[in-house]
Design a protein around this motif. Structure first.
Motif, PDB file in Angstrom:
ATOM      1  N   LEU A  53       0.650  -1.223  -0.040  1.00  0.00           N
ATOM      2  CA  LEU A  53      -0.062  -0.055  -0.052  1.00  0.00           C
ATOM      3  C   LEU A  53       0.834   1.273   0.011  1.00  0.00           C
ATOM      4  N   ILE A  56       0.852   3.148  -3.461  1.00  0.00           N
ATOM      5  CA  ILE A  56      -0.605   3.532  -3.538  1.00  0.00           C
ATOM      6  C   ILE A  56      -1.085   4.871  -2.846  1.00  0.00           C
ATOM      7  N   LEU A  57      -0.422   4.865  -1.514  1.00  0.00           N
ATOM      8  CA  LEU A  57      -0.719   5.966  -0.476  1.00  0.00           C
ATOM      9  C   LEU A  57       0.062   7.079  -0.911  1.00  0.00           C
ATOM     10  N   ILE A  59       1.029   7.844  -4.252  1.00  0.00           N
ATOM     11  CA  ILE A  59       0.508   8.462  -5.274  1.00  0.00           C
ATOM     12  C   ILE A  59      -0.779   8.988  -5.218  1.00  0.00           C
ATOM     13  N   TYR A  60      -2.036   8.531  -4.275  1.00  0.00           N
ATOM     14  CA  TYR A  60      -2.798   9.348  -3.832  1.00  0.00           C
ATOM     15  C   TYR A  60      -2.616  10.656  -3.101  1.00  0.00           C
ATOM     16  N   THR A 282       0.797  11.888 -11.399  1.00  0.00           N
ATOM     17  CA  THR A 282       0.077  10.781 -10.253  1.00  0.00           C
ATOM     18  C   THR A 282      -1.464  10.813 -10.473  1.00  0.00           C
ATOM     19  N   LEU A 286      -3.316   7.312 -11.129  1.00  0.00           N
ATOM     20  CA  LEU A 286      -4.451   6.856 -10.339  1.00  0.00           C
ATOM     21  C   LEU A 286      -5.518   6.490 -11.148  1.00  0.00           C
ATOM     22  N   SER A 289      -5.352   3.085 -13.169  1.00  0.00           N
ATOM     23  CA  SER A 289      -5.363   1.948 -12.469  1.00  0.00           C
ATOM     24  C   SER A 289      -6.559   1.380 -12.293  1.00  0.00           C
ATOM     25  N   MET A 293      -8.050  -2.824 -11.949  1.00  0.00           N
ATOM     26  CA  MET A 293      -8.695  -2.979 -10.400  1.00  0.00           C
ATOM     27  C   MET A 293     -10.057  -3.427 -10.809  1.00  0.00           C
TER      28      MET A 293
END
Length: 313
Positions: A53, A56-57, A59-60, A282, A286, A289, A293
């Protein structure tokens, strides 16, 4: 006198006499020490989850950062803003939605064609008996040992020559890139599909042949329905592979309007504007993806069933 309605004596039971009572299952002895405890397994699971994670964190956090620069990006979100998404959508020199559409078309059409070609080859190797069947399977397996990077120069020269005669399938075209991908679509996919095709009973084919069905009819009307889990599995694997492919797409596609999402976003990390465009990069990553997903969430049952059944055979 009949004994059907005779009274049951007091204290009598309906159980069979001398029936042995099952002995209770003894509890397994608890092992002592580090090996007998499970806390370290949970700890490893938590560490693996945090490791997965982490990007992902980040990029968010960078995508929702109001400043949208690499210098101000941090692991934990410092605020929430849609400025990076708005700037990405309104950038005329970087058509994000065009890149998105190109990636979806190339991935979907390429994966669908790869599954169809692989299913045809797997059906032939699994059901038909012909001379050169085993060497053909070995040759397909041998092609998987060589990385696709070795064939980029040769592929570029071939499609450059094809483009002189047929510009619609030459360089800098979506169709040409799909054809280049299909050149390496067989190999591991055929072996995976054949393993699942072998699990289908041959008696079904023999019964259909007795009824007058041809191999083509058996393939399209019966076999494809029975092997649907592995078809979905191969489609997902090929789709994800083509969706994230960068090397061949960057060589084939040079115009901005023809580029895929990966190639277009990579261009935002080059040059002097890489720092200021990091937030848009980013934000695009995001959004990019989401299809993968959703695909895994929708077909995770078919993915697990297709991989396990084919591998066991």
């Amino acid at each position: 006198m009949s004994t059907l309605n005779a009274p049951v004596p007091a204290g009598a039971t309906l159980e069979a006499p001398n029936e042995p009572t099952p002995a209770p299952t003894p509890a397994s002895p608890r092992r002592k020490g580090l090996g007998g405890s499970v806390w370290w397994r949970h700890a490893l699971g938590v560490v693996a989850l945090m490791w997965a994670l982490f990007p992902i964190l980040f990029i968010y956090s960078a995508a929702t950062n109001p400043s949208g620069t690499l210098n101000t990006a941090s692991l934990w979100p410092s605020g929430f803003s849609t400025k990076n998404f708005t700037d990405l959508f309104n950038d005329s020199s970087r058509p994000f939605w065009t890149w998105y559409k190109n990636s979806m078309i190339i991935s979907f059409v390429g994966a669908l064609a790869a599954v169809f070609l692989g299913a045809l080859a797997a059906f032939a190797f699994s059901r038909l008996r012909f001379k050169g069947r085993r060497p053909g399977m070995m040759a397909l397996l041998l092609t998987t040992f060589f990385p696709a990077l070795l064939a980029i120069v040769a592929t570029y020269i071939i499609f450059a020559a094809i483009g002189d005669a047929l510009p619609a399938i030459g360089l800098n075209t979506t169709t040409g890139l799909i054809l280049a991908y299909l050149g390496g679509a067989l190999g591991a996919n055929v072996w995976l599909l054949k393993g699942y095709f072998d699990t289908v009973p041959r008696e079904l084919d023999e019964a259909a042949i007795v009824d007058g069905a041809s191999h083509v009819r058996i393939f399209f009307t019966m076999t494809l329905r029975l092997v649907m889990p592995i078809l979905v599995t191969v489609f997902m694997l090929v789709f994800v592979g083509l969706y994230g492919e960068f090397m061949l797409a960057s060589v084939f596609l040079t115009d901005v309007d023809q580029q895929t999402l990966g190639v277009g976003l990579y261009g935002m990390t080059l040059g002097n504007d890489a720092n200021t465009l990091f937030g848009r990069f980013t934000a695009g990553a995001l959004l990019g993806s989401i299809p993968v997903m959703l695909l895994y969430l929708a077909f995770q049952k078919q993915l697990v069933g297709g991989l396990t059944t084919g591998s066991v055979k």
